[in-house]
Structure formats: C-alpha cells, structure tokens
Design a protein around this motif. Structure first.
Motif, PDB file in Angstrom:
ATOM      1  N   ASN A 238      -0.316  56.189  24.519  1.00 38.99           N
ATOM      2  CA  ASN A 238       0.208  54.860  24.191  1.00 38.99           C
ATOM      3  C   ASN A 238       0.058  54.559  22.697  1.00 38.99           C
ATOM      4  N   ALA A 239      -1.020  55.069  22.122  1.00 37.88           N
ATOM      5  CA  ALA A 239      -1.275  54.808  20.695  1.00 37.88           C
ATOM      6  C   ALA A 239      -0.425  55.680  19.782  1.00 37.88           C
ATOM      7  N   HIS A 240      -0.190  56.925  20.176  1.00 36.08           N
ATOM      8  CA  HIS A 240       0.434  57.890  19.263  1.00 36.08           C
ATOM      9  C   HIS A 240       1.831  58.336  19.684  1.00 36.08           C
ATOM     10  N   GLY A 241       2.261  58.006  20.896  1.00 39.77           N
ATOM     11  CA  GLY A 241       3.584  58.420  21.347  1.00 39.77           C
ATOM     12  C   GLY A 241       4.688  57.806  20.492  1.00 39.77           C
ATOM     13  N   ARG A 242       5.763  58.560  20.303  1.00 36.44           N
ATOM     14  CA  ARG A 242       6.868  58.109  19.449  1.00 36.44           C
ATOM     15  C   ARG A 242       7.638  56.966  20.116  1.00 36.44           C
ATOM     16  N   ARG A 243       7.795  55.880  19.402  1.00 35.30           N
ATOM     17  CA  ARG A 243       8.636  54.779  19.869  1.00 35.30           C
ATOM     18  C   ARG A 243       9.889  54.615  19.005  1.00 35.30           C
ATOM     19  N   ASP A 244      10.003  55.446  17.996  1.00 43.01           N
ATOM     20  CA  ASP A 244      11.142  55.339  17.084  1.00 43.01           C
ATOM     21  C   ASP A 244      12.288  56.267  17.466  1.00 43.01           C
ATOM     22  N   ASN A 245      12.045  57.145  18.461  1.00 41.44           N
ATOM     23  CA  ASN A 245      13.052  58.129  18.834  1.00 41.44           C
ATOM     24  C   ASN A 245      12.957  58.361  20.335  1.00 41.44           C
ATOM     25  N   LEU A 246      13.982  57.929  21.065  1.00 39.70           N
ATOM     26  CA  LEU A 246      13.985  58.027  22.522  1.00 39.70           C
ATOM     27  C   LEU A 246      13.789  59.465  22.991  1.00 39.70           C
ATOM     28  N   TYR A 247      14.339  60.412  22.243  1.00 42.42           N
ATOM     29  CA  TYR A 247      14.298  61.808  22.675  1.00 42.42           C
ATOM     30  C   TYR A 247      12.973  62.487  22.358  1.00 42.42           C
ATOM     31  N   LYS A 248      12.098  61.786  21.628  1.00 46.71           N
ATOM     32  CA  LYS A 248      10.805  62.371  21.287  1.00 46.71           C
ATOM     33  C   LYS A 248       9.650  61.489  21.764  1.00 46.71           C
ATOM     34  N   ALA A 249       9.935  60.673  22.779  1.00 43.28           N
ATOM     35  CA  ALA A 249       8.963  59.671  23.190  1.00 43.28           C
ATOM     36  C   ALA A 249       8.052  60.118  24.326  1.00 43.28           C
ATOM     37  N   ARG A 250       8.408  61.192  25.032  1.00 43.29           N
ATOM     38  CA  ARG A 250       7.590  61.617  26.165  1.00 43.29           C
ATOM     39  C   ARG A 250       6.286  62.248  25.686  1.00 43.29           C
ATOM     40  N   ILE A 251       5.294  62.257  26.561  1.00 41.47           N
ATOM     41  CA  ILE A 251       3.981  62.789  26.190  1.00 41.47           C
ATOM     42  C   ILE A 251       4.055  64.278  25.865  1.00 41.47           C
ATOM     43  N   LYS A 252       5.015  64.988  26.420  1.00 40.09           N
ATOM     44  CA  LYS A 252       5.122  66.420  26.118  1.00 40.09           C
ATOM     45  C   LYS A 252       5.354  66.651  24.623  1.00 40.09           C
ATOM     46  N   ILE A 253       6.078  65.736  23.972  1.00 40.45           N
ATOM     47  CA  ILE A 253       6.322  65.866  22.531  1.00 40.45           C
ATOM     48  C   ILE A 253       5.043  65.605  21.745  1.00 40.45           C
TER      49      ILE A 253
END
Length: 547
Positions: A238-253
């Motif tokens: 929740n703290a570090h996950g990407r919120r600026d890019n929908l395609y890079k927002a999952r925890i796997k990224i």
C-alpha cells in the motif's frame, strides 16, 4: 460451513442501505457515473457492454443448499434465467437492472451472502481448494483460514483503496488446486520439522499484461501470526505500490522492483512492530472458526459402484475424486456441456443442484476455479442416482479435467474490456474435439481462453491457452503452450502468429493429434510438451494455414 454472527449481519445490512441510497442518487442525477463508479465497484457492480453486471461473492467457493436456491431465484427473477460461475469461485449476473440490485442484495443477505469487494482495488473474494475438507491428499482444511482472512479483510479501512486489486488463495492439500502461485499472496499449509502446522507464504503472482509466478516470501509462518503478517505485507504494498500507472500497480511489479529479498526485508521490519499486538490470533478464536467446518460421518461404507451403463462408468472415471472418508467420494458437476457456454447454469439447474445437495450432498456444494461445481461429500450408493438426475438436467458431461472442460471468460459478448469473443471459440473447440473423440483420447489437458490481456480466462496457466486480440478491428487468437495452474505452475509461451477464430478449433485438434503421436506410453500432454518443447507442436498448429 460458517454462519454469520450479529456483526456480519449488521455489516451486510448497513452496506445494502448505503448502496441503495447511492443508486437512488445516481438515478436522479445527484451522482454522475464517474462519481458512482467507485461506489458501485465496491459493491460488485460493473457496467458492461450491454447492461450492469452483479458479481456475488462465494467465499472460498462454498455454498449451502439454501444459498444455491437464492442464486437460482436471482437468475429467474432479476436476470435472464441463468448465472455465470467464474474462475474466482464467484457467480455473475449479466443483465440486472440497476434499480433491482438492492432487492437482489436483500435476497442474498437473507441467506448470508453479499457482493462486497468482488471488485475494486481491495482484497477480493478469498479462494481455496474446492475439495477442502474432503480431499484425500489434504494436510489441513483450508476453509477456516480463508474464513478468518475474509472476516479480517471485509471493508478493512486501511486496505479498501489499494494501488490495485488484491487476490489471496489458501491451499491445504498436496496438490495445489487453489493456484497459490498465480495470486498476489498464496498460502500453502505445511508442516515443519517439529510437526507444527503453519503457512508457507508466496507473493507477487498474477496474470494479465505482465504474468508472474509468485515467489516464496516465508518458509514457515505460525498460525497465530497470520493476520499480523498479512497486514505487514499489505502495508508495504500500500505504501510503495505504483498509483501513477495502472499497468504497473499490481504487487507483482513492486516485488520485481524491490526483489524478493528487498520486499521480504520491508515486510519483516513492519511486522516487527505489530507481530505481538492485537492482531495475534487467539487459539480460542481459531478453534471457534474451525468448529463451523466439520466433516460428515457415515456408517457401513459401500464400495464404489462397478456396474451400470457405459455413460455412468465414464462419468465415474472422469468426474469422481477420492475422499478422506471410506464410502464417500467428491463428484464434479461439469458446467461444460459440449457446445455450451463454460460456467453457465440455468435457474432450473441451480434449483436441481440445491435439491441434490440436500438429498445426497450433506447440504454443501462448491464452485471450482475451473468454472464447475462439486458435491464434496457423496455416498457411493448415491452416485448412480446423482448421475441420473444430472443427466436429465444436462449436467452429467463426463469431461472434468479433459480438453473439453474449457475455461473461458465472458469475452466480447459481454465485457467492455474485451478485444475478442471467448464463448463462441470455446463452444467450437469443444464441438470439434468431441466430434473427433480427442478429449477422451488425450486425457488430462487444460484449455483456457481469455478475450483480452486481463486474462480472466487464465489462459497464461493453461496447457493450451488462447488469447483473443484485436488487430485493426479484426479478432485474432494467439496460442500459448506449456502453462500450468497448480504445484507445477508455469506461464505458457506464445508459439506464433495469431489465428482467425475459425482456425482455432482445428489447430487445437492438430495439437492433440500430434501429442498422441509424440507421447511415450501413459505420458500426459504437459509432460510430452515439456520434454519436446513447444516448437515440436508449432508445425501442427499452422499445418493447414501455409497457403
């Protein structure tokens, strides 16, 4: 099975009234569609191509008979007479009127069901082995742990708006039928060297645009630490996950970016602050939840039947699974009739299954990640009447685990995210394989179809995966080979150029004929494929397309 307490009941009822008000404000214009969207998604309501869709949660895939009756009632009263069971062990209704949804939710609440968190950037429906509590290879029943996670995660204020959707699966058997390595977090129940039972924790799995297999985060987690460790893992995301890019927002990224060791270090640090706090699970609470999940008991167990019509014996061979208790078996109810829509069941069929659940199934039925249903506990002497009733309802197709047991998302027939149709392709494949007898000849083969890169049909983890894509307004289909869902999880690889829809069924038939030529004695399709590599099948796929 778990029954709601007063807190569950209050939570669900209050959410219905809140959502009823939100719908009223949408209908009279006080809320725009943009304002309404996040509200409806948190209540399981999508806006698809032609209508709203309601996705109902079936926690860890378990249903009581009275719950199945209400699902039939919803299909008959508010939809077009059917429902669609999904790979997330849920059910979807594709045609409800928005103004009818509060009434649907009230009917669900009357039998302890809801649609909360079946969408949105939150912790989705927690899934588990559909044979939990019955499977002979089980170390421990995974359902109590899935229920504990469900209670903890429902409307969790800290994790309601994560960077992206989040999926958790729990498996307690030797065979991974929950697919823990293609989940954001997967929990495998294990036993350590001291004989204590706990969890092996996996993180960062998922499909979609960038498919990844989860990596092991922790070898052994003590049961009382389950919720504190999950909280730590979610807080880091929740703290570090990407919120600026929908395609890079999952925890796997995020796990890719930090590395598994880096992610594990951050989780360990966060966990050190909260491990011994209020999230430590009391032994009494674990025992209380477990008490809801008892196994049936029988006297004078009978052997499996050996006589009967050929069609019945074929069904026993393909659709029956061994049980922990002598005299019982688990029966797979195929929702994959030849030429039918994978995962669909009519209101009448759901009513029949509810009847059979009461009469023959100890009151319980399960939904599988393969879009089928399971009666987990059936007496051997009842298998023939069960089969007979299923046959009359068109539910006795003897193909569980075979190539005609095809998984497919709704595709472009319903979904506004899809690029291509899935359902007609699945129907045509099953008809082609049945006409040539290839499904029975090839044995254990998984075929899964997605209508877009979001991979709701799980094509990445099929032995033979099919992905629909759009090229300049035309639908084409890529063939993937070598994927696997369970303990030998693998991401399939694309073998060549896309095919037109009409070319897919004969291409898959050629793949299976090539397998029958290539295989060693008793070698499964996936083993032959891994031994030879996908290039060995490439010529067969494109054999009739050279011109």
């Amino acid at each position: 099975m778990y029954h709601y307490d007063e807190h569950d009941t209050t939570l669900v009822r209050e959410r219905i009234e809140e959502f009823r008000d939100q719908i009223e404000r949408r209908m009279d214009g006080r809320l725009s569609e943009a304002e309404f969207k996040p509200l409806r998604l948190m209540n399981g309501v999508y806006l698809q191509l032609h209508a709203y869709m309601l996705r109902v949660a079936i926690p860890y895939g378990s249903l009581r008979s009275e719950q199945m009756r209400v699902l039939a009632h919803l299909a008959r009263t508010y939809d077009r007479g059917y429902g669609h069971f999904t790979t997330r062990q849920n059910i979807q209704y594709n045609w409800p009127a928005l103004t009818d949804i509060p009434a649907m939710l009230e009917d669900l609440a009357a039998v302890e069901m809801h649609a909360i968190q079946t969408s949105g950037n939150c912790i989705r429906n927690v899934t588990a082995d559909p044979f939990a509590g019955a499977a002979r290879d089980e170390l421990e029943d995974s359902r109590p742990w899935a229920e504990i996670i469900r209670q903890w995660s429902s409307l969790h204020p800290e994790f309601t708006f994560l960077p992206r959707k989040f999926k958790i699966a729990v498996n307690g058997a030797g065979e991974d039928r929950a697919g823990i390595r293609v989940h954001d977090i997967g929990l495998q129940i294990v036993q350590n060297a001291q004989g204590q039972v706990g969890f092996e924790v996996w993180v960062g799995g998922g499909q979609g645009r960038t498919p990844r297999l989860a990596r092991k985060l922790k070898d052994f987690l003590e049961p009382q630490d389950l919720l504190s460790y999950l909280t730590a893992a979610l807080r880091v995301y929740n703290a570090h996950g990407r919120r600026d890019n929908l395609y890079k927002a999952r925890i796997k990224i995020l796990v890719d970016a930090l590395g598994i060791d880096g992610y594990a270090a951050e989780v360990a640090e966060e966990w050190s602050y909260i491990r011994d706090g209020e999230l430590k699970l009391p032994a009494g609470e674990i025992a209380r939840i477990r008490s809801f999940f008892s196994r049936p008991s029988i006297s004078d167990p009978a052997p499996l039947p050996e006589a009967g019509p050929a069609a019945f014996r074929a069904w026993l061979d393909t659709n029956i699974r061994p049980h922990q208790i002598d005299g019982l078996s688990s029966a797979v109810i195929s929702l994959k009739p030849i030429g039918g829509t994978p995962g669909d069941a009519t209101a009448e069929q759901m009513d029949l299954i509810a009847d059979m659940t009461e009469r023959y199934g100890f009151g319980e039925v399960r939904v599988t990640p393969d879009q089928n249903l399971v009666l987990p506990h059936v007496r051997h002497e009842d298998l023939f009447p069960v089969w007979s009733a299923l046959r009359e309802a068109g539910l006795a197709t003897a193909n569980a685990g075979l190539a005609s047991d095809i998984v497919a998302c709704p595709g472009l027939d319903y979904c506004n995210l899809a690029n291509a149709r899935s359902i007609p392709v699945a129907q045509a494949i099953s008809e082609t394989l049945d006409a040539e007898g290839l499904a029975q000849a090839a044995g254990e083969v998984t075929i899964k179809i997605s209508g877009c890169i979001n991979a709701c049909g799980h094509h990445h983890v099929a032995h033979i995966g099919v992905l629909g894509v759009d090229k300049r307004g035309e639908e084409f289909y890529q063939i993937n080979l070598g994927g696997a869902f369970g303990e030998d999880a693998a991401i399939g690889e694309i073998v060549g150029k896309g095919l037109a829809a009409d070319d897919v069924p004969p291409a898959i038939a050629r793949i299976l004929r090539a397998y029958l030529d290539f295989r060693d004695e008793d070698e499964r399709f996936i083993d032959t494929l891994r031994r030879l590599g996908s290039d060995a099948f490439k010529e067969a796929i494109y054999a009739d397309l050279a011109a």
